[in-house]
Design an enzyme around this catalytic site. Structure first.
Site, mmCIF file in Angstrom:
data_model
loop_
_atom_site.group_PDB
_atom_site.id
_atom_site.type_symbol
_atom_site.label_atom_id
_atom_site.label_comp_id
_atom_site.label_asym_id
_atom_site.label_seq_id
_atom_site.Cartn_x
_atom_site.Cartn_y
_atom_site.Cartn_z
ATOM 1 C CB ALA A 10 -0.874 -0.095 1.139
ATOM 2 N NE ARG A 15 12.544 6.441 -0.039
ATOM 3 C CZ ARG A 15 12.957 5.592 0.796
ATOM 4 N NH1 ARG A 15 14.266 5.612 1.078
ATOM 5 N NH2 ARG A 15 12.112 4.857 1.466
ATOM 6 C CE LYS A 22 8.173 0.868 -3.155
ATOM 7 N NZ LYS A 22 8.967 1.143 -1.900
ATOM 8 C CD GLN A 73 -2.562 0.443 4.929
ATOM 9 O OE1 GLN A 73 -1.626 0.252 4.296
ATOM 10 N NE2 GLN A 73 -1.996 0.590 6.571
ATOM 11 N N GLY A 78 0.631 2.604 8.811
ATOM 12 C CA GLY A 78 1.814 1.805 9.146
ATOM 13 C C GLY A 78 1.524 0.377 8.873
ATOM 14 C CE1 TYR A 100 6.386 -5.241 4.966
ATOM 15 C CE2 TYR A 100 7.594 -7.575 5.040
ATOM 16 C CZ TYR A 100 7.038 -6.657 5.710
ATOM 17 O OH TYR A 100 6.786 -6.760 7.086
ATOM 18 C CE LYS A 348 1.839 -9.807 -41.622
ATOM 19 N NZ LYS A 348 0.640 -8.924 -41.981
ATOM 20 C CB ALA A 377 18.683 -9.210 -53.636
ATOM 21 C CE1 TYR A 384 -4.138 -2.765 -45.321
ATOM 22 C CE2 TYR A 384 -2.451 -0.860 -45.313
ATOM 23 C CZ TYR A 384 -3.628 -1.457 -45.005
ATOM 24 O OH TYR A 384 -4.515 -0.604 -44.178
HETATM 25 C C1 UD1 Z 1 9.832 -1.802 7.793
HETATM 26 C C2 UD1 Z 1 10.127 -2.281 9.088
HETATM 27 C C3 UD1 Z 1 11.548 -2.474 9.604
HETATM 28 C C4 UD1 Z 1 12.328 -3.084 8.379
HETATM 29 C C5 UD1 Z 1 11.982 -2.689 7.191
HETATM 30 C C6 UD1 Z 1 12.534 -3.544 6.009
HETATM 31 C C7 UD1 Z 1 8.193 -1.737 10.501
HETATM 32 C C8 UD1 Z 1 7.407 -0.980 11.355
HETATM 33 N N1 UD1 Z 1 9.284 -1.542 10.177
HETATM 34 O O1 UD1 Z 1 10.341 -0.552 7.781
HETATM 35 O O2 UD1 Z 1 11.661 -2.957 10.768
HETATM 36 O O3 UD1 Z 1 13.688 -3.050 8.788
HETATM 37 O O4 UD1 Z 1 10.420 -2.579 6.698
HETATM 38 O O5 UD1 Z 1 12.513 -2.812 4.791
HETATM 39 O O6 UD1 Z 1 7.207 -2.553 9.833
HETATM 40 N N2 UD1 Z 1 2.967 -0.348 3.997
HETATM 41 C C9 UD1 Z 1 1.741 -0.806 3.658
HETATM 42 N N3 UD1 Z 1 0.897 0.038 4.518
HETATM 43 C C10 UD1 Z 1 1.448 1.030 5.417
HETATM 44 C C11 UD1 Z 1 2.794 1.252 5.664
HETATM 45 C C12 UD1 Z 1 3.677 0.317 4.613
HETATM 46 O O7 UD1 Z 1 1.175 -1.478 3.000
HETATM 47 O O8 UD1 Z 1 0.641 1.792 6.317
HETATM 48 C C13 UD1 Z 1 4.139 -1.392 3.096
HETATM 49 C C14 UD1 Z 1 4.873 -0.749 2.166
HETATM 50 O O9 UD1 Z 1 4.313 -0.749 0.834
HETATM 51 C C15 UD1 Z 1 6.199 -1.302 2.135
HETATM 52 C C16 UD1 Z 1 6.339 -1.984 3.627
HETATM 53 O O10 UD1 Z 1 4.873 -2.138 4.006
HETATM 54 O O11 UD1 Z 1 6.167 -2.487 1.151
HETATM 55 C C17 UD1 Z 1 7.144 -1.345 4.358
HETATM 56 O O12 UD1 Z 1 6.731 -0.222 4.601
HETATM 57 P P1 UD1 Z 1 7.831 0.960 5.012
HETATM 58 O O13 UD1 Z 1 7.263 2.162 5.423
HETATM 59 O O14 UD1 Z 1 8.925 0.943 3.971
HETATM 60 O O15 UD1 Z 1 8.508 0.466 6.435
HETATM 61 P P2 UD1 Z 1 10.071 0.717 6.835
HETATM 62 O O16 UD1 Z 1 10.083 2.094 7.336
HETATM 63 O O17 UD1 Z 1 10.926 0.416 5.764
HETATM 64 MG MG MG Z 2 10.888 0.486 3.468
#
Ligand code: UD1
Ligand code: MG
Length: 454
Positions: A10, A15, A22, A73, A78, A100, A348, A377, A384
């Protein structure tokens, strides 16, 4: 054991600086998320659940045919909050594994290993990094048992010194999960509901937590920007090339070979530099592929030699053909075998029987070409008429003189010969010479014009 796999996807991926979400960016020609879904499916779980959010409709639509359940979501509060959205979807299962959408190189064997090591408790995949900056750190007690995960932004200077990091990939017993996710708060540096907090809660509840350290860090690498995407692409290609070489394929430079799909090879195949393979490609025994060639969804028979700079797509090339350099074989082409196709030849949607040759500067489209035909050649099938495509049929053993235009629909009989420079729009009979061009004449007394004097 009833396993559910949840893929978190989500996040915005800001970046990447892209309009495309992504997880839809391709690695080896396939969206990142699709890599993860394919890996998940290999564990044969009861279901795969994908959490989508920002730009999510595009993600859903482009992977619409995947056998997964989609959960939205709406707000990204988070990783803990993201997993909480899937509780209804995983109700009744025994175990939930969290993957992920932006960690594409994870292998099914590693996940099986995690599940085996985890037993009934909670398992997390970890790795020791020379530079752990940015990651959550794994905190262990004196007995080396995992006790907690602390995020970079919440860590003390001492905790920041820990080099074992959390990959994020976890396996969790489903029954305890609801309670733990309920208890997670967002009172931390980022104001997010951290999934990692369930580790401390599990330990508090006396549930065993297994931190499974693996050696291969690249498997756990996540992608945040295009530079990391390119890095993982190289790694993926390096591994793919290594596998092929181990299977007996000669890659003259494995660093200059790209596979975006699947390649099936016979024995003693040799592939020169900068060859790109896309989709499903099969190469027979003793096939040689020259430099800078692209092969897409095609079957190449035993002993075929493809010279440099060819593009072959949706085609079947029979045994012992010699193609190129600079040939373009387009969709729907079938070469029966022992054919020669040379430079600047485009074919073709045509069937060419054994032993026929099209060696230079020709276009053959919508045609049926017999055995041992020689196409001179610069021969063009005019297939067409501006509205419809028409068929050209050329019988066995015919000889088409250079610079001939075959205006379809048209038939050239068996063993017929067409004089060079002809425009053929009616049937050319079997075994006879047919030509259509102005007779050569020489004008008596003709003089070149001279420049006028001023
Ligand atoms: C997270 C971990 C961290 C780990 C790192 C590895 C947590 C709190 N931290 O950190 O310990 O070392 O990944 O890469 O889990 N996502 C959602 N919904 C959200 C937030 C995130 O789907 O609300 C998904 C993102 O798309 C991403 C993944 O979860 O694929 C990780 O989220 P991100 O925000 O990158 O977590 P990090 O801060 O990298
Ligand atoms: Mg991350």
């Amino acid at each position: 054991m009833k396993l559910g796999i949840v893929i978190l996807a989500a996040g915005q991926g800001s970046r990447m600086r892209s309009r495309l979400p992504k997880v839809l960016h391709p690695l080896a020609g396939k969206p990142l998320l699709k890599h993860v879904i394919d890996c998940a499916r290999q564990l044969e779980p009861e279901k795969v659940v994908v959490v989508y959010g920002h730009g999510g409709e595009t993600v859903r639509e482009s992977l619409d045919n995947e056998p997964v359940e989609w959960v939205e979501q709406a707000e990204q509060l988070g990783t803990g909050h993201a997993l909480a959205q899937t509780l209804a979807a995983t109700d009744g299962l025994d175990r939930v594994m969290v993957l992920y959408g932006d960690v594409p190189l994870i292998r099914p064997d590693t996940l099986r290993h995690l599940n085996e090591r985890t037993g009934q408790g909670v398992g997390i995949l970890t790795v020791e990094l020379p530079d752990p900056t940015g990651y959550g750190r794994i905190l262990r007690n004196d007995a080396r048992h995992v006790v907690r995960i602390v995020e970079q932004k919440d860590a003390s200077p001492e905790e920041l010194g820990v080099r074992e990091i959390n990959s994020g990939i976890m396996s969790i017993g489903r029954t305890s999960l609801t309670g733990w996710l309920d208890r997670i708060g967002n009172d931390n540096a980022q104001g997010e509901y951290y999934l990692t907090d369930i580790i401390g809660l599990a330990v508090g509840d006396g549930v065993p937590v297994e931190g499974v350290i693996i050696d291969n860090a690249t498997e756990l690498m996540g992608i945040n920007d295009r530079a990391q995407l390119a890095e993982l692409e190289r790694e993926y290609q390096r591994q793919g090339a290594l596998t092929l070489m181990r299977q007996g394929v000669s890659l003259l430079d494995p660093a200059r070979f790209d596979l975006r799909g699947r390649l099936h090879c016979g024995r003693d195949v040799t592939i020169d530099i900068n060859v790109l393979i896309e989709g499903e490609v099969t190469l027979g025994d003793d096939v040689r592929i020259g430099a800078n060639t692209v092969l897409r969804n095609s079957r190449i028979g035993d002993g075929v030699h493809i010279l440099e700079n060819c593009v072959i797509e949706d085609a079947a090339i029979g045994p012992d053909c010699r193609i190129g350099p600079f040939s373009r074989i387009r969709p729907g082409t079938e070469l029966a075998g022992s054919n020669h196709v040379g430079n600047f030849v485009e074919i073709k949607k045509s069937r060419v029987d054994e032993g026929s040759k099209i060696n230079h500067l020709s276009y053959v489209g919508d045609s049926i070409v017999g055995r041992k035909v020689n196409i001179g050649a610069g021969t063009i099938t005019c297939n067409y008429d501006g509205a419809n495509k028409h068929l050209t049929q050329i019988g066995d053993g015919a000889f088409i003189g250079s610079n001939t235009a075959l205006v379809a629909p048209v038939v050239v009989g068996q063993g017929a010969t067409i004089g060079a420079g002809s425009t053929i729009s009616k049937e050319a009979p079997e075994g006879r010479l047919t030509l259509s061009r102005a007779k050569q004449i020489t004008i008596e007394g003709w003089k070149r014009p001279l420049k006028e004097k001023k």
